[in-house]
Each structure stands twice: as structure tokens, then as C-alpha cells.
Write a protein that holds these residues in place. Structure first.
Motif, PDB file in Angstrom:
ATOM      1  N   LEU A  33       0.826  -1.211   0.000  1.00 54.49           N
ATOM      2  CA  LEU A  33       0.000   0.000   0.000  1.00 54.49           C
ATOM      3  C   LEU A  33       0.861   1.262   0.000  1.00 54.49           C
ATOM      4  O   LEU A  33       0.546   2.226  -0.698  1.00 54.49           O
ATOM      5  CB  LEU A  33      -0.949   0.006   1.201  1.00 54.49           C
ATOM      6  CG  LEU A  33      -2.269  -0.724   0.984  1.00 54.49           C
ATOM      7  CD1 LEU A  33      -2.992  -0.923   2.313  1.00 54.49           C
ATOM      8  CD2 LEU A  33      -3.160   0.032   0.008  1.00 54.49           C
ATOM      9  N   GLN A  34       1.943   1.263   0.764  1.00 53.70           N
ATOM     10  CA  GLN A  34       2.839   2.425   0.784  1.00 53.70           C
ATOM     11  C   GLN A  34       3.427   2.653  -0.603  1.00 53.70           C
ATOM     12  O   GLN A  34       3.449   3.775  -1.098  1.00 53.70           O
ATOM     13  CB  GLN A  34       3.981   2.212   1.787  1.00 53.70           C
ATOM     14  CG  GLN A  34       3.568   2.325   3.230  1.00 53.70           C
ATOM     15  CD  GLN A  34       3.461   3.762   3.721  1.00 53.70           C
ATOM     16  OE1 GLN A  34       3.409   4.716   2.962  1.00 53.70           O
ATOM     17  NE2 GLN A  34       3.391   3.913   5.022  1.00 53.70           N
ATOM     18  N   ARG A  35       3.902   1.585  -1.229  1.00 54.89           N
ATOM     19  CA  ARG A  35       4.547   1.683  -2.546  1.00 54.89           C
ATOM     20  C   ARG A  35       3.557   2.136  -3.619  1.00 54.89           C
ATOM     21  O   ARG A  35       3.823   3.039  -4.396  1.00 54.89           O
ATOM     22  CB  ARG A  35       5.132   0.310  -2.911  1.00 54.89           C
ATOM     23  CG  ARG A  35       5.876   0.272  -4.234  1.00 54.89           C
ATOM     24  CD  ARG A  35       6.279  -1.148  -4.612  1.00 54.89           C
ATOM     25  NE  ARG A  35       5.101  -1.952  -4.889  1.00 54.89           N
ATOM     26  CZ  ARG A  35       4.814  -3.106  -4.281  1.00 54.89           C
ATOM     27  NH1 ARG A  35       5.612  -3.603  -3.367  1.00 54.89           N
ATOM     28  NH2 ARG A  35       3.720  -3.772  -4.584  1.00 54.89           N
ATOM     29  N   ASP A  36       2.382   1.504  -3.651  1.00 53.45           N
ATOM     30  CA  ASP A  36       1.433   1.735  -4.738  1.00 53.45           C
ATOM     31  C   ASP A  36       0.467   2.892  -4.494  1.00 53.45           C
ATOM     32  O   ASP A  36      -0.020   3.494  -5.447  1.00 53.45           O
ATOM     33  CB  ASP A  36       0.620   0.463  -5.022  1.00 53.45           C
ATOM     34  CG  ASP A  36       1.494  -0.693  -5.471  1.00 53.45           C
ATOM     35  OD1 ASP A  36       2.671  -0.463  -5.823  1.00 53.45           O
ATOM     36  OD2 ASP A  36       1.002  -1.833  -5.465  1.00 53.45           O
ATOM     37  N   SER A  37       0.178   3.199  -3.234  1.00 51.68           N
ATOM     38  CA  SER A  37      -0.850   4.204  -2.946  1.00 51.68           C
ATOM     39  C   SER A  37      -0.418   5.266  -1.946  1.00 51.68           C
ATOM     40  O   SER A  37      -1.208   6.151  -1.608  1.00 51.68           O
ATOM     41  CB  SER A  37      -2.116   3.508  -2.423  1.00 51.68           C
ATOM     42  OG  SER A  37      -2.562   2.548  -3.360  1.00 51.68           O
ATOM     43  N   GLY A  38       0.796   5.166  -1.426  1.00 55.30           N
ATOM     44  CA  GLY A  38       1.309   6.187  -0.518  1.00 55.30           C
ATOM     45  C   GLY A  38       0.613   6.256   0.824  1.00 55.30           C
ATOM     46  O   GLY A  38       0.534   7.328   1.419  1.00 55.30           O
ATOM     47  N   MET A  39       0.122   5.109   1.294  1.00 52.17           N
ATOM     48  CA  MET A  39      -0.529   5.107   2.608  1.00 52.17           C
ATOM     49  C   MET A  39      -0.273   3.784   3.321  1.00 52.17           C
ATOM     50  O   MET A  39      -0.137   2.756   2.672  1.00 52.17           O
ATOM     51  CB  MET A  39      -2.029   5.344   2.476  1.00 52.17           C
ATOM     52  CG  MET A  39      -2.822   4.143   1.975  1.00 52.17           C
ATOM     53  SD  MET A  39      -4.594   4.424   1.934  1.00 52.17           S
ATOM     54  CE  MET A  39      -4.789   5.095   0.291  1.00 52.17           C
ATOM     55  N   PRO A  40      -0.237   3.801   4.664  1.00 44.44           N
ATOM     56  CA  PRO A  40      -0.117   2.560   5.413  1.00 44.44           C
ATOM     57  C   PRO A  40      -1.468   1.836   5.499  1.00 44.44           C
ATOM     58  O   PRO A  40      -2.519   2.427   5.236  1.00 44.44           O
ATOM     59  CB  PRO A  40       0.347   3.018   6.797  1.00 44.44           C
ATOM     60  CG  PRO A  40      -0.155   4.413   6.916  1.00 44.44           C
ATOM     61  CD  PRO A  40      -0.186   4.979   5.524  1.00 44.44           C
ATOM     62  N   VAL A  41      -1.429   0.567   5.885  1.00 45.55           N
ATOM     63  CA  VAL A  41      -2.647  -0.241   6.029  1.00 45.55           C
ATOM     64  C   VAL A  41      -3.646   0.448   6.959  1.00 45.55           C
ATOM     65  O   VAL A  41      -4.847   0.449   6.684  1.00 45.55           O
ATOM     66  CB  VAL A  41      -2.322  -1.665   6.564  1.00 45.55           C
ATOM     67  CG1 VAL A  41      -3.585  -2.409   6.965  1.00 45.55           C
ATOM     68  CG2 VAL A  41      -1.572  -2.469   5.518  1.00 45.55           C
ATOM     69  N   ALA A  42      -3.173   1.047   8.042  1.00 46.80           N
ATOM     70  CA  ALA A  42      -4.079   1.681   9.004  1.00 46.80           C
ATOM     71  C   ALA A  42      -4.926   2.770   8.339  1.00 46.80           C
ATOM     72  O   ALA A  42      -6.119   2.896   8.623  1.00 46.80           O
ATOM     73  CB  ALA A  42      -3.292   2.266  10.175  1.00 46.80           C
TER      74      ALA A  42
END
Length: 166
Positions: free
Chosen positions: A36-45
Motif C-alpha cells: 500500500l505504501q509503494r502503490d498508494s502512498g498510505m499505510p494499512v491503518a
């Protein structure tokens, strides 16, 4: 706390199962977080917060309800929502029925970000959970997850009762 003789220590098999379970959960969660960080710039939380709001009526929840849904502490959730507000993905509004409470609302921009992030996230979940287990193992995992959650329900109910509205 009782003395050491009261402790039901884990035997070798139980140690192996416990450590294997913790390693699998930790590695799986870390993988989802990296994806998620790599593809969307956000953590799971943050993704979980956006999902919870997207599924709520009018894409909004009281902060206290959102904390329960996301299994988050008040302070961690407040920090996350502040970051999501800065991104323009979530907006906080005063609660009309309770001046002390506030409501988190998913913005159109936040919904668009969630829609863009969902395919990659679901693919990662499918590839590293559903595709590696047999249908029988998945049924067992569902039963095991429910049993663990039931075993924690008393504690969860206590946390809910103690939670101050915000």
C-alpha cells in the motif's frame, strides 16, 4: 499476579505454533503495508480507515465508532485522521448531537484514492492468503479466527465500555 508455579508454560510444540502464527501475521501485515505504501502512498491503518468510512452510511462515522471499527486507540486514530485531513481524504465535522464529539467524513477525493488503492490491496491479500491456502484450510482459518476473537470478547466489551466518546 500469581507466582511462577501458576504459569502454564508452553511446551515445544506450542512454542513452535505460537511463533509460527506470530511470524505469519507479522510478515503478512508488513507485506500489505509495503504494498500500500509503494502503490498508494498510505499505510494499512489509513486504508482501513478509508474502507470503514466508505462502508458507513453517508460515508461518515463518529470518531468513537471509527476507533472501534478500526480497532484503534483514540490517540492513534486522531493522529491518523489528522493526516488524512491534511491529504484532503477525510474531513472532520462537529457532531450535531454532542458538542464534544466529532464525525469523520470520507471526501470524494478520499473515495477516489480508496478506489485506486483497492485493486492492488485486494490482489496482495488474494495472492498471499487465499491463493496459498486450500478451501479446507480457509474454512479452518475462519473458525480459528472466530474462536480467537470470541476468546477476547470479554476484554473487547470492557474496552468499549471504558471508551470515552470523542
Amino acid at each position: 499476579m500469581g507466582d511462577m508455579s501458576d504459569v502454564r508454560w508452553l511446551d515445544a510444540d506450542e512454542q513452535r505454533i505460537w511463533r509460527g502464527f506470530m511470524t505469519a501475521v507479522t510478515k503478512f501485515t508488513e507485506h500489505l503495508d509495503r504494498q500500500l505504501q509503494r502503490d498508494s502512498g498510505m499505510p494499512v491503518a489509513y486504508y482501513e480507515i478509508l474502507v470503514a468510512l466508505s462502508e458507513a452510511p453517508e460515508r461518515s462515522l463518529r470518531m468513537s465508532e471509527l476507533a472501534l471499527v478500526c480497532h484503534s486507540s483514540r490517540s492513534r486514530l486522531s493522529h491518523a485522521v489528522a493526516r488524512l485531513e491534511k491529504e484532503g481524504w477525510v474531513q472532520r465535522q462537529a457532531c450535531p448531537s454532542d458538542r464534544r464529539g466529532s464525525i469523520a467524513v470520507l471526501t470524494d477525493r478520499g473515495f477516489a484514492v480508496l478506489e485506486a488503492a483497492a485493486p492492488g490491496h485486494v490482489t496482495a491479500v488474494r495472492e498471499h492468503l487465499f491463493d496459498v491456502l486450500t478451501p479446507e484450510q480457509l474454512r479452518s482459518l475462519a473458525e480459528i479466527s472466530q474462536a480467537i476473537e470470541r476468546g477476547l470478547q470479554t476484554e473487547c466489551a470492557q474496552v468499549r465500555a471504558e471508551m470515552v466518546e470523542f
